[in-house]
Write a protein that holds these residues in place. Sequence first.
Motif, PDB file in Angstrom:
ATOM      1  N   GLN A 123       0.843  -1.098  -0.065  1.00  0.00           N
ATOM      2  CA  GLN A 123       0.009   0.024  -0.197  1.00  0.00           C
ATOM      3  C   GLN A 123       0.960   1.095   0.043  1.00  0.00           C
ATOM      4  OE1 GLN A 123      -3.045   0.644  -0.198  1.00  0.00           O
ATOM      5  NE2 GLN A 123      -3.835  -1.556  -0.333  1.00  0.00           N
ATOM      6  N   THR A 156      -2.213 -12.043   3.172  1.00  0.00           N
ATOM      7  CA  THR A 156      -3.937 -11.784   2.530  1.00  0.00           C
ATOM      8  C   THR A 156      -3.685 -10.304   2.135  1.00  0.00           C
ATOM      9  OG1 THR A 156      -4.491 -12.684   4.610  1.00  0.00           O
ATOM     10  CG2 THR A 156      -6.129 -11.222   3.773  1.00  0.00           C
ATOM     11  N   PRO A 157      -4.392 -10.080   0.882  1.00  0.00           N
ATOM     12  CA  PRO A 157      -4.441  -8.732   0.239  1.00  0.00           C
ATOM     13  C   PRO A 157      -5.261  -7.662   0.988  1.00  0.00           C
ATOM     14  CG  PRO A 157      -5.523 -10.336  -1.332  1.00  0.00           C
ATOM     15  CD  PRO A 157      -5.099 -11.238  -0.059  1.00  0.00           C
ATOM     16  N   ILE A 158      -4.654  -6.626   0.941  1.00  0.00           N
ATOM     17  CA  ILE A 158      -5.542  -5.481   1.515  1.00  0.00           C
ATOM     18  C   ILE A 158      -6.618  -4.910   0.551  1.00  0.00           C
ATOM     19  CG2 ILE A 158      -5.555  -3.196   2.697  1.00  0.00           C
ATOM     20  CD1 ILE A 158      -4.178  -5.250   4.384  1.00  0.00           C
ATOM     21  N   GLN A 159      -7.750  -5.002   0.789  1.00  0.00           N
ATOM     22  CA  GLN A 159      -9.062  -4.808  -0.319  1.00  0.00           C
ATOM     23  C   GLN A 159      -8.996  -3.080  -0.282  1.00  0.00           C
ATOM     24  OE1 GLN A 159      -9.979  -6.918  -2.513  1.00  0.00           O
ATOM     25  NE2 GLN A 159      -9.052  -8.511  -1.352  1.00  0.00           N
ATOM     26  N   ASP A 160      -8.756  -2.424   0.949  1.00  0.00           N
ATOM     27  CA  ASP A 160      -9.206  -1.022   1.010  1.00  0.00           C
ATOM     28  C   ASP A 160      -8.545  -0.566   2.273  1.00  0.00           C
ATOM     29  OD1 ASP A 160     -10.357   1.278   0.234  1.00  0.00           O
ATOM     30  OD2 ASP A 160     -12.461   0.764   0.850  1.00  0.00           O
ATOM     31  N   ARG A 161      -8.296   0.898   2.255  1.00  0.00           N
ATOM     32  CA  ARG A 161      -7.594   1.431   3.212  1.00  0.00           C
ATOM     33  C   ARG A 161      -8.355   1.635   4.501  1.00  0.00           C
ATOM     34  NH1 ARG A 161      -2.524   4.077   1.943  1.00  0.00           N
ATOM     35  NH2 ARG A 161      -2.100   3.716  -0.469  1.00  0.00           N
ATOM     36  N   TRP A 164      -8.812  -1.521   6.962  1.00  0.00           N
ATOM     37  CA  TRP A 164      -7.655  -2.249   6.394  1.00  0.00           C
ATOM     38  C   TRP A 164      -8.752  -3.482   5.170  1.00  0.00           C
ATOM     39  CZ3 TRP A 164      -2.337  -3.491   7.326  1.00  0.00           C
ATOM     40  CH2 TRP A 164      -1.740  -2.471   7.958  1.00  0.00           C
ATOM     41  N   GLY A 165      -9.677  -2.768   4.952  1.00  0.00           N
ATOM     42  CA  GLY A 165     -10.400  -3.853   4.048  1.00  0.00           C
ATOM     43  C   GLY A 165     -11.394  -4.744   4.672  1.00  0.00           C
ATOM     44  N   TYR A 166     -11.527  -4.943   6.018  1.00  0.00           N
ATOM     45  CA  TYR A 166     -12.414  -5.770   6.593  1.00  0.00           C
ATOM     46  C   TYR A 166     -13.862  -5.245   6.595  1.00  0.00           C
ATOM     47  CZ  TYR A 166      -8.003  -8.344   7.633  1.00  0.00           C
ATOM     48  OH  TYR A 166      -6.835  -9.006   7.542  1.00  0.00           O
ATOM     49  N   GLY A 167     -14.103  -3.931   6.673  1.00  0.00           N
ATOM     50  CA  GLY A 167     -15.102  -3.488   6.610  1.00  0.00           C
ATOM     51  C   GLY A 167     -16.300  -3.399   7.895  1.00  0.00           C
ATOM     52  N   TRP A 176      -4.902  -8.253  10.395  1.00  0.00           N
ATOM     53  CA  TRP A 176      -3.952  -8.576   9.246  1.00  0.00           C
ATOM     54  C   TRP A 176      -2.754  -9.397   9.486  1.00  0.00           C
ATOM     55  CZ3 TRP A 176       0.720  -6.918   6.985  1.00  0.00           C
ATOM     56  CH2 TRP A 176       0.923  -7.063   5.648  1.00  0.00           C
TER      57      TRP A 176
END
Length: 195
Positions: A123, A156-161, A164-167, A176
């Motif tokens: 990132q 594990t890829p980070i999907q969003d900032r 940390w992408g976990y929602g 993570w």
Amino acid sequence: MFHSLDAAKASIEGLTKHGIVKDVLKSTSFKPAGVLSAEYPNHQAVAMGNTLPVSGTQEKPTVQFTPMEGYGPFSTSDLLTLVLTDPDAPSRTDKKWSEYCHYIESDIKMGKGGLLEGGKVLQPYVGPGPPKGTGPHRYVFLLYQQPSGVTCSSFTPIQDRPNWGYGSPATGVDKWASENKLKLVGANFFLAENK
């Protein structure tokens, strides 16, 4: 040896006093294996909770890790992961974007004088941008030791900032790092505010 114990104790006290152990590390078992130092291009050093101007933290800092006596050994073949996270996004009382991932670089090696070099950016660095009037945000640098022989290609890829992408609010680096079996070895942080 006593200097190492003092540095470790001061580190834990600072992280605890500012709620980072509870809010970010989510564990009281962290024992620093060294001193994590960061300095921004304007010669402003990160010093366990000092306040830095937002404008002076927009470029990636130089980071160094000095292992403490009796906590090694760290070898030149060890791979490390450096992160910067904000548990106060958008504020300490509103955690909807917390934690906010500001930076991840993995597969880093320790060079001469403990300088962290190389690595693969997962990132890209995004400097602090605390919303106006939300008080001081804690910006936390964490250094992890990767499992022996494991590169970031298996992380594990980070999907969003945000989050940390976990929602889910107040979720971030601890989850993570646990998923990727990373061992925390150093921490440092600073405060920044947009008044």
